[in-house]
Write a protein that holds these residues in place. Structure first.
Motif, PDB file in Angstrom:
ATOM      1  N   ARG A  83       0.824  -1.212   0.000  1.00 21.19           N
ATOM      2  CA  ARG A  83       0.000   0.000   0.000  1.00 21.19           C
ATOM      3  C   ARG A  83       0.858   1.260   0.000  1.00 21.19           C
ATOM      4  N   ARG A  84       2.094   1.135   0.441  1.00 18.88           N
ATOM      5  CA  ARG A  84       2.992   2.285   0.528  1.00 18.88           C
ATOM      6  C   ARG A  84       3.942   2.360  -0.666  1.00 18.88           C
ATOM      7  N   ARG A  85       3.618   1.656  -1.735  1.00 20.24           N
ATOM      8  CA  ARG A  85       4.495   1.589  -2.906  1.00 20.24           C
ATOM      9  C   ARG A  85       4.872   2.978  -3.435  1.00 20.24           C
ATOM     10  N   ASP A  86       3.894   3.853  -3.608  1.00 24.40           N
ATOM     11  CA  ASP A  86       4.178   5.186  -4.155  1.00 24.40           C
ATOM     12  C   ASP A  86       5.155   5.967  -3.272  1.00 24.40           C
ATOM     13  N   GLU A  87       5.064   5.767  -1.977  1.00 20.44           N
ATOM     14  CA  GLU A  87       5.934   6.466  -1.029  1.00 20.44           C
ATOM     15  C   GLU A  87       7.351   5.885  -1.005  1.00 20.44           C
ATOM     16  N   LEU A  88       7.454   4.551  -1.099  1.00 21.64           N
ATOM     17  CA  LEU A  88       8.728   3.875  -0.857  1.00 21.64           C
ATOM     18  C   LEU A  88       9.508   3.460  -2.099  1.00 21.64           C
ATOM     19  N   ASN A  89       8.825   3.201  -3.183  1.00 20.35           N
ATOM     20  CA  ASN A  89       9.475   2.578  -4.339  1.00 20.35           C
ATOM     21  C   ASN A  89      10.629   3.416  -4.882  1.00 20.35           C
ATOM     22  N   HIS A  90      11.764   2.757  -5.036  1.00 17.52           N
ATOM     23  CA  HIS A  90      13.007   3.338  -5.556  1.00 17.52           C
ATOM     24  C   HIS A  90      13.568   4.452  -4.682  1.00 17.52           C
ATOM     25  N   ARG A  91      13.243   4.382  -3.397  1.00 15.72           N
ATOM     26  CA  ARG A  91      13.774   5.349  -2.424  1.00 15.72           C
ATOM     27  C   ARG A  91      14.533   4.593  -1.354  1.00 15.72           C
ATOM     28  N   PHE A  92      15.429   5.289  -0.682  1.00 14.69           N
ATOM     29  CA  PHE A  92      16.222   4.670   0.374  1.00 14.69           C
ATOM     30  C   PHE A  92      15.405   4.613   1.654  1.00 14.69           C
ATOM     31  N   ALA A  93      15.268   3.416   2.205  1.00 13.13           N
ATOM     32  CA  ALA A  93      14.461   3.230   3.406  1.00 13.13           C
ATOM     33  C   ALA A  93      15.191   2.332   4.396  1.00 13.13           C
ATOM     34  N   ILE A  94      14.740   2.393   5.619  1.00 14.30           N
ATOM     35  CA  ILE A  94      15.293   1.589   6.704  1.00 14.30           C
ATOM     36  C   ILE A  94      14.207   0.609   7.149  1.00 14.30           C
ATOM     37  N   ALA A  95      14.521  -0.676   7.087  1.00 16.67           N
ATOM     38  CA  ALA A  95      13.590  -1.722   7.518  1.00 16.67           C
ATOM     39  C   ALA A  95      14.107  -2.342   8.812  1.00 16.67           C
ATOM     40  N   THR A  96      13.216  -2.497   9.771  1.00 17.04           N
ATOM     41  CA  THR A  96      13.554  -3.142  11.034  1.00 17.04           C
ATOM     42  C   THR A  96      12.638  -4.338  11.213  1.00 17.04           C
TER      43      THR A  96
END
Length: 129
Positions: A83-96
């Motif tokens: 659901r957060r694809r538009d926000e996250l896709n091809h961007r640098f993110a931190i997953a925990t």
């Protein structure tokens, strides 16, 4: 003394968002045996596609899909990832979340799986610098 205490408190709270507080996907894969089943924080470029739910070391690796087998790990669907694809896709993110050396067993077909290893993430957020 109060000023010093405030500076220390600020440094401790801001440490949570500094880039040095995460590992890369390639580092996690290189240490898969020792990380298996443990809580980890991994930073990388998110690739959410028709058949991918991946975290790459870099945007170059994600665009070229050149990281398969060495620089990419699978992300779970946690934290409403699709659901957060538009926000996250091809961007640098931190997953925990929990690192899994083997993300899915041999009887599971996961069309989004990028590599054998993955993260059952609790949270994923864009890196704020």
């Amino acid at each position: 003394m109060t000023l010093i205490a405030l500076a220390i408190a600020w440094a401790l709270t801001s440490a949570a968002i500094r880039p040095s507080n995460y590992m890369t996907p390639s580092y996690a894969l290189a240490h898969a045996d020792e990380l298996d089943g443990k809580k980890v924080t991994v930073g990388g470029v998110v690739d959410i596609g028709t058949n991918s739910r991946c975290l790459y070391d870099s945007l170059r690796a994600a665009r070229g899909k050149s990281g398969v087998g060495s620089q990419v790990i699978t992300l779970s669907g946690g934290d409403n990832l699709l659901r957060r694809r538009d926000e996250l896709n091809h961007r640098f993110a931190i997953a925990t979340g929990t690192f899994k050396k083997v993300f899915n067993g041999p009887d599971v077909v996961d069309l989004y799986q990028c590599d054998a290893a993955g993260i059952e993430q609790d949270t994923i957020q864009l890196l704020r610098r």
